[in-house]
Design a protein around this motif. Structure first.
Motif, mmCIF file in Angstrom:
data_model
loop_
_atom_site.group_PDB
_atom_site.id
_atom_site.type_symbol
_atom_site.label_atom_id
_atom_site.label_comp_id
_atom_site.label_asym_id
_atom_site.label_seq_id
_atom_site.Cartn_x
_atom_site.Cartn_y
_atom_site.Cartn_z
ATOM 1 N N ASN A 398 1.034 -1.331 0.033
ATOM 2 C CA ASN A 398 -0.043 -0.004 -0.143
ATOM 3 C C ASN A 398 0.673 1.151 -0.051
ATOM 4 O O ASN A 398 1.972 1.121 0.764
ATOM 5 N N TRP A 399 0.657 2.182 -0.920
ATOM 6 C CA TRP A 399 1.436 3.309 -0.950
ATOM 7 C C TRP A 399 1.544 4.184 0.079
ATOM 8 O O TRP A 399 2.519 4.939 0.575
ATOM 9 N N PHE A 400 0.328 4.217 0.789
ATOM 10 C CA PHE A 400 0.288 5.109 1.963
ATOM 11 C C PHE A 400 1.264 4.312 3.113
ATOM 12 O O PHE A 400 1.435 5.006 4.132
ATOM 13 N N ASP A 401 1.474 3.000 3.243
ATOM 14 C CA ASP A 401 2.133 2.389 4.137
ATOM 15 C C ASP A 401 3.628 2.557 3.972
ATOM 16 O O ASP A 401 4.519 2.361 4.842
ATOM 17 N N VAL A 402 4.051 2.544 2.740
ATOM 18 C CA VAL A 402 5.129 2.468 2.248
ATOM 19 C C VAL A 402 6.236 3.695 2.322
ATOM 20 O O VAL A 402 7.230 4.067 2.651
ATOM 21 N N LEU A 403 5.329 4.686 1.631
ATOM 22 C CA LEU A 403 5.880 6.152 1.497
ATOM 23 C C LEU A 403 6.008 6.775 3.050
ATOM 24 O O LEU A 403 4.891 6.869 3.745
ATOM 25 N N SER A 404 6.967 7.771 3.239
ATOM 26 C CA SER A 404 6.776 8.638 4.323
ATOM 27 C C SER A 404 6.048 9.949 3.828
ATOM 28 O O SER A 404 5.741 10.083 2.733
ATOM 29 N N PRO A 405 5.594 10.640 4.786
ATOM 30 C CA PRO A 405 4.836 11.849 4.549
ATOM 31 C C PRO A 405 5.602 12.958 3.400
ATOM 32 O O PRO A 405 4.888 13.341 2.551
ATOM 33 N N GLY A 406 6.870 13.072 3.589
ATOM 34 C CA GLY A 406 7.677 13.575 2.688
ATOM 35 C C GLY A 406 7.773 13.070 1.160
ATOM 36 O O GLY A 406 7.584 13.786 0.107
ATOM 37 N N GLU A 407 7.782 11.851 1.033
ATOM 38 C CA GLU A 407 7.672 11.164 -0.169
ATOM 39 C C GLU A 407 6.283 11.304 -0.633
ATOM 40 O O GLU A 407 6.485 11.382 -1.901
#
Length: 483
Positions: A398-407
Motif C-alpha cells: 500500500n503506497w500510504f504504508d510504504v512512503l513517508s509523508p515527505g515522499e
C-alpha cells in the motif's frame, strides 16, 4: 519500448494451499490452549452452556418432528383426551423452539449489551447511540420473527385440529382406521401447503422493509444530485463535462481552452461561507480575482477557513452568499488541486504519476517515460524506481504504508509537474518537506509556467508568492501585496 505488464504472482512469492497436517493440529491445539486456559475459565463455562443449549435444541426439534405420528395415532383411534394432550404439548414445544431460535440468533447482541453498562463511562455517546438503536431494532424484530417461526411450525398443528372437528363430530364414523388415516394425511398435506404459502407472504415483510430502506436512500441521493445540478445551472457555471480537462480529447486538442477570460482562473464577488454544520461566518464579503502570473498565498489561524476556501474554489462547498466563477477547466491546461491529504491508487508507479488520466499507458511512448523519470528525479524520488522495479511493475504494498509523508508530497508534486496545469492549488503541500526542498519545488513550478495558489503557515512561503490573503476568522480577512 515494450512495456512490461504484471502477470500472475509477484516474483519471489509462492502461495500454497493450507493442509490438514501435523502443523495444523499443533497450531489448532495451541489456539485452544489460549482460548480455554483452565476448566473453570469463563470461556469453558460458555462453551459448555452453548453445547447444552444446542443439544436441547436438537431434542426439541426431534420432539416437534414426531408430533404428526402421534396425531395419526389418536385421530385413528378417535381418542379425544389424547388429542388434547398432544395438542397442548405440541404448542408448548413449538413456542419453546421459536423462543430458543431467537435467543440463539440474538445471543451476540444480548451479550454485547451486558458490557454496555460497564463500558458506558469509557465509550463516547456515538457508540451508546448505536447500541441503543441496535437494541430497539432487536426488540421490534423479535416478535416478528417469533410470530413467523411459530406460524411455520403451527401450520401442521392447525391442520390436525381442523380435521379433528369432523372426525370427533362423528362425520367419518363409517370409515375404517386405514381409510381414516389416509384422509387425515391428505387433508393435513393440503392445509400445511396452504399455510406454508401464507407464511412465505409473512416472510416477505422483512424483505419489503429492506426494500423501503434502499428506496429511501437511493431516492435521497437522486434528489440531492438533482438539487446540486439545479444549483450549478443557477450559478451559470460550466457543466462538469466542460470543466473536466483530463479527457484524452482535451490532451490532444491545442485550442480547447482558448476561451479563458484574460488569463483569469477564479473570480469571487462578495463571497461569504461558513464551516460545516455551523452558522458562524468564516469569511464575509470576500472579493478576489486570481489571474495568471500572480501567485497567491492563503494563510491564517487554525480553523479560520483556509481549506474551506479551497473547497469553495473547487465547487465542493456551497457559499452562504456571493458568487464564485471558475474561468478555466480542470486538467493540464487549466487548474489542478493538490489536497492536504495525498491520494494514491492501487497500481504501478506510472499510474500514481499520471493519475487521474483515463489512459493507463499513454500512446506517447518513450518520451512519456522520459518525462516521468525526469520529474521523479526532480522531486527527489529517483530511488523509487529501483524500489518498485520500474514504472509498470505491480507492487504488493500500500503506497500510504510504504512512503513517508515527505515522499508522498514529493510524489504529488511529480504528478503536478507531469500534468503541468496553468494553475496549481496547493493545500499544505510542503508541510512535511524542508524549506530547501520547498524552494526547489516552487522554482520548478515557476519554470513550468504555473500560477500557484498556496495554503500554508510557513513564513518561507511568502517569497514564492505575490499576494497574501490572511484569514482572521469571524468573517474578517485582509489581502496584501508581498512584492
Amino acid at each position: 519500448m515494450p512495456r512490461r505488464r504484471w502477470q500472475g504472482r509477484p516474483p519471489g512469492q509462492n502461495y500454497s494451499r493450507p493442509k490438514l497436517d501435523l502443523l495444523f493440529v499443533r497450531r489448532f491445539f495451541h489456539i485452544q490452549a489460549i482460548l480455554f486456559p483452565s476448566w473453570s475459565s469463563q470461556s469453558v463455562l460458555m462453551f459448555v452452556t452453548l453445547l447444552v443449549v444446542a443439544l436441547l435444541e436438537q431434542l426439541v426439534v426431534y420432539q416437534v418432528g414426531i408430533i404428526p405420528s402421534h396425531f395419526f395415532k389418536v385421530l385413528g383411534e378417535k381418542d379425544v383426551v389424547g388429542f388434547r394432550q398432544i395438542t397442548i404439548v405440541a404448542i408448548c414445544l413449538i413456542v419453546a423452539n421459536s423462543l430458543h431460535m431467537q435467543i440463539r440468533i440474538n445471543a451476540e447482541s444480548a451479550a454485547f449489551y451486558r458490557a454496555g453498562s460497564v463500558e458506558h463511562m469509557r465509550t463516547n455517546w456515538k457508540l451508546q447511540d448505536l447500541l441503543q438503536t441496535q437494541k430497539e431494532l432487536m426488540k421490534r424484530e423479535l416478535w416478528l420473527y417469533i410470530g413467523v417461526n411459530v406460524f411455520d411450525y403451527l401450520g401442521s398443528i392447525i391442520s390436525y385440529i381442523i380435521i379433528a372437528i369432523p372426525i370427533f363430530g362423528g362425520q367419518y364414523n363409517g370409515l375404517a382406521p386405514a381409510a381414516l388415516i389416509e384422509l387425515v394425511s391428505k387433508n393435513a398435506f393440503v392445509s400445511i401447503y396452504l399455510i406454508h404459502c401464507f407464511s412465505q407472504l409473512i416472510d416477505l415483510s422483512t424483505t419489503v422493509t429492506d426494500l423501503a430502506g434502499y428506496t429511501h436512500r437511493i431516492g435521497e441521493l437522486q434528489e440531492m444530485i438533482l438539487k446540486l445540478s439545479k444549483s450549478c445551472c443557477k450559478s451559470r457555471q460550466p457543466s462538469c463535462k466542460e470543466l473536466w480537462g483530463f479527457e484524452k480529447d482535451s490532451l490532444d486538442s491545442e485550442d480547447e481552452n482558448k476561451e479563458e477570460s484574460g488569463g483569469m482562473a477564479f473570480n469571487l464577488e462578495q463571497v461569504s461561507f461558513t464551516a460545516l454544520s455551523s452558522k458562524e461566518l468564516l469569511v464575509k464579503n470576500l472579493t478576489l480575482t486570481v489571474t495568471a502570473g500572480h501567485n497567491l498565498l492563503v494563510t491564517g489561524n487554525t480553523g479560520s477557513g483556509k481549506t474551506t476556501l479551497l473547497r469553495v474554489l473547487n465547487r465542493l462547498w456551497e457559499t452562504a452568499d456571493g458568487s464564485v466563477r471558475m474561468l478555466t477547466s480542470f486538467g493540464p491546461r487549466g487548474v489542478m488541486f493538490l489536497p492536504q491529504k495525498p491520494y494514491f491508487t492501487d497500481g504501478t508507479l506510472r499510474e500514481q504519476v499520471i493519475y487521474p488520466l483515463k489512459e493507463i499507458y499513454p500512446i506517447t511512448g518513450l518520451p512519456d517515460d522520459e518525462r516521468i523519470i525526469h520529474f521523479l528525479t526532480v522531486t527527489g524520488l529517483g530511488s523509487l524506481l529501483k524500489r518498485t522495479g520500474g514504472l509498470d511493475e505491480r507492487v504488493d504494498w500500500n503506497w500510504f504504508d510504504v512512503l513517508s509523508p515527505g515522499e508522498m508530497q514529493r510524489l504529488c508534486f511529480a504528478r503536478l509537474f507531469y500534468h503541468q496545469p496553468k494553475y496549481a492549488v496547493l493545500d499544505e503541500a510542503t508541510s512535511a518537506l524542508t524549506e530547501e526542498t520547498e524552494g526547489e519545488l516552487y522554482h520548478t513550478c515557476k519554470q513550468l509556467g504555473m500560477t500557484v495558489i498556496s495554503v500554508g503557515h510557513r513564513s518561507s512561503l511568502e517569497k514564492h508568492h505575490d499576494f497574501m490573503l490572511f484569514l482572521f476568522g469571524d468573517g474578517k480577512w485582509e489581502l496584501t501585496k508581498i512584492h
